[in-house]
Design a protein around this motif. Structure first.
Motif, PDB file in Angstrom:
ATOM      1  N   TYR A 155       0.881  -1.106  -0.135  1.00 45.46           N
ATOM      2  CA  TYR A 155      -0.088   0.119  -0.064  1.00 45.46           C
ATOM      3  C   TYR A 155       0.811   1.517   0.070  1.00 45.46           C
ATOM      4  CZ  TYR A 155      -3.656  -3.305   1.195  1.00 45.46           C
ATOM      5  OH  TYR A 155      -4.425  -4.397   0.899  1.00 45.46           O
ATOM      6  N   GLN A 156       2.074   1.187   0.554  1.00 47.88           N
ATOM      7  CA  GLN A 156       2.904   2.240   0.541  1.00 47.88           C
ATOM      8  C   GLN A 156       4.343   1.941   0.115  1.00 47.88           C
ATOM      9  OE1 GLN A 156       2.419   3.239   4.574  1.00 47.88           O
ATOM     10  NE2 GLN A 156       0.677   4.937   4.308  1.00 47.88           N
ATOM     11  N   PRO A 157       4.740   1.640  -1.260  1.00 49.27           N
ATOM     12  CA  PRO A 157       5.864   1.107  -1.531  1.00 49.27           C
ATOM     13  C   PRO A 157       7.034   2.225  -1.541  1.00 49.27           C
ATOM     14  CG  PRO A 157       4.305   1.201  -3.510  1.00 49.27           C
ATOM     15  CD  PRO A 157       3.717   1.464  -2.168  1.00 49.27           C
ATOM     16  N   ILE A 158       6.729   3.660  -1.770  1.00 48.86           N
ATOM     17  CA  ILE A 158       7.613   4.549  -1.712  1.00 48.86           C
ATOM     18  C   ILE A 158       8.070   5.021  -0.342  1.00 48.86           C
ATOM     19  CG2 ILE A 158       8.086   7.084  -2.476  1.00 48.86           C
ATOM     20  CD1 ILE A 158       7.770   5.121  -4.694  1.00 48.86           C
ATOM     21  N   ASP A 159       7.019   4.991   0.654  1.00 51.90           N
ATOM     22  CA  ASP A 159       7.314   5.061   1.938  1.00 51.90           C
ATOM     23  C   ASP A 159       8.247   4.044   2.360  1.00 51.90           C
ATOM     24  OD1 ASP A 159       7.140   6.450   4.483  1.00 51.90           O
ATOM     25  OD2 ASP A 159       5.899   4.659   5.090  1.00 51.90           O
ATOM     26  N   LEU A 160       8.121   2.818   2.186  1.00 44.36           N
ATOM     27  CA  LEU A 160       8.868   1.814   2.547  1.00 44.36           C
ATOM     28  C   LEU A 160      10.346   1.712   1.982  1.00 44.36           C
ATOM     29  CD1 LEU A 160       9.333  -0.890   4.221  1.00 44.36           C
ATOM     30  CD2 LEU A 160       8.369  -2.001   2.093  1.00 44.36           C
ATOM     31  N   LEU A 161      10.477   2.267   0.585  1.00 43.22           N
ATOM     32  CA  LEU A 161      11.537   2.175   0.061  1.00 43.22           C
ATOM     33  C   LEU A 161      12.502   3.422   0.729  1.00 43.22           C
ATOM     34  CD1 LEU A 161      13.477   1.518  -2.122  1.00 43.22           C
ATOM     35  CD2 LEU A 161      12.453   3.094  -3.581  1.00 43.22           C
ATOM     36  N   ALA A 162      11.819   4.303   1.195  1.00 46.80           N
ATOM     37  CA  ALA A 162      12.625   5.561   1.678  1.00 46.80           C
ATOM     38  C   ALA A 162      12.779   4.967   3.252  1.00 46.80           C
ATOM     39  CB  ALA A 162      11.649   6.820   1.874  1.00 46.80           C
ATOM     40  N   ARG A 163      12.022   4.388   4.009  1.00 48.07           N
ATOM     41  CA  ARG A 163      12.394   4.169   5.186  1.00 48.07           C
ATOM     42  C   ARG A 163      13.716   3.072   4.978  1.00 48.07           C
ATOM     43  NH1 ARG A 163       8.711   4.928   9.297  1.00 48.07           N
ATOM     44  NH2 ARG A 163       6.848   5.959   8.576  1.00 48.07           N
ATOM     45  N   THR A 164      13.408   1.968   4.206  1.00 48.91           N
ATOM     46  CA  THR A 164      14.587   1.192   3.995  1.00 48.91           C
ATOM     47  C   THR A 164      15.966   1.781   3.579  1.00 48.91           C
ATOM     48  OG1 THR A 164      12.942  -0.326   3.260  1.00 48.91           O
ATOM     49  CG2 THR A 164      15.189  -0.730   2.825  1.00 48.91           C
ATOM     50  N   LEU A 165      15.982   2.837   2.709  1.00 45.95           N
ATOM     51  CA  LEU A 165      17.215   3.388   2.196  1.00 45.95           C
ATOM     52  C   LEU A 165      17.742   4.133   3.536  1.00 45.95           C
ATOM     53  CD1 LEU A 165      16.494   4.389  -1.359  1.00 45.95           C
ATOM     54  CD2 LEU A 165      17.964   2.993  -0.663  1.00 45.95           C
ATOM     55  N   ALA A 166      16.844   4.874   4.244  1.00 48.39           N
ATOM     56  CA  ALA A 166      17.273   5.531   5.228  1.00 48.39           C
ATOM     57  C   ALA A 166      17.967   4.560   6.319  1.00 48.39           C
ATOM     58  CB  ALA A 166      16.281   6.507   6.009  1.00 48.39           C
ATOM     59  N   SER A 167      17.520   3.456   6.421  1.00 49.69           N
ATOM     60  CA  SER A 167      17.956   2.689   7.503  1.00 49.69           C
ATOM     61  C   SER A 167      19.122   2.128   7.183  1.00 49.69           C
ATOM     62  CB  SER A 167      16.988   1.342   7.820  1.00 49.69           C
ATOM     63  OG  SER A 167      17.295   0.372   8.597  1.00 49.69           O
ATOM     64  N   LEU A 168      19.439   1.908   5.752  1.00 50.04           N
ATOM     65  CA  LEU A 168      20.626   0.932   5.281  1.00 50.04           C
ATOM     66  C   LEU A 168      21.618   2.066   5.400  1.00 50.04           C
ATOM     67  CD1 LEU A 168      19.224  -0.893   2.258  1.00 50.04           C
ATOM     68  CD2 LEU A 168      20.089  -1.886   4.491  1.00 50.04           C
TER      69      LEU A 168
END
Length: 185
Positions: A155-168
């Motif tokens: 439902y929110q792939p862009i938000d998840l991608l941003a959170r994943t990249l920030a975490s990495l």
């Protein structure tokens, strides 16, 4: 450099340099010879990425893009040009995947380093060591994030991608500041 390595390099160069009209005549013999040289290259077909590329290039691309000039099964329009181009791209990808899988199995780290230095790529050793050290941690964190946020992925792939990249990126910064933390040599 032995004969097998030279043959594999010829196959990779043929896949990159040959025009699409001539590629099928070279791709099939090279693929057969690659499997003879190293039978484990056939496991390329077990990779999900290979089949995803096949679906995108050969199945979906002709159905969704281009001028629909032919009917599949008498009622599904598709582009024959894009079907041919997608098939050629998959042949190229197959030869390259076979060739690189053989090359990376056969070539030692020292040979690869000297080859990079000959082409002017300095610092390969440091990059290689850093990649060996950080890729398992990045993979584990990406897998855990995707497992924990399946619904967000839908439902929110862009938000998840941003959170994943920030975490990495945060983890990479911490690793750089403290290289001897748990899990890092």
């Amino acid at each position: 450099m032995n004969f097998r390595t030279m043959f594999v390099l010829m196959g990779v160069l043929a896949a990159v340099l040959l025009p699409g009209a001539l590629l099928p005549f070279a791709a099939f013999p090279f693929c057969i010879m690659f499997v003879i040289v190293d039978p484990t290259t056939i496991f390329v077909f077990r990779r999900k990425v290979y089949w995803l590329a096949f679906v995108l290039l050969v199945l979906l691309q002709p159905l969704l893009l281009g001028v629909k000039d032919t009917l599949l099964g008498g009622f599904i329009p598709y582009s024959s040009n894009l079907l041919i181009l997608g098939g050629v791209m998959m042949l190229r990808a197959t030869v390259l995947m076979f060739g690189f899988s053989i090359l990376f199995k056969k070539i030692s780290h020292n040979h690869l380093t000297s080859l990079c230095q000959r082409f002017g790529l300095q610092g390969f050793d440091e990059v290689y060591r850093e990649a060996e050290r950080s890729i398992p941690a990045v993979r584990n964190q990406a897998v855990s994030l995707l497992k924990n946020h399946k619904q967000r992925l839908l439902y929110q792939p862009i938000d998840l991608l941003a959170r994943t990249l920030a975490s990495l990126l945060r983890q990479a910064e911490q690793t750089r500041e403290n290289p001897l933390q748990k899990g890092n040599p």
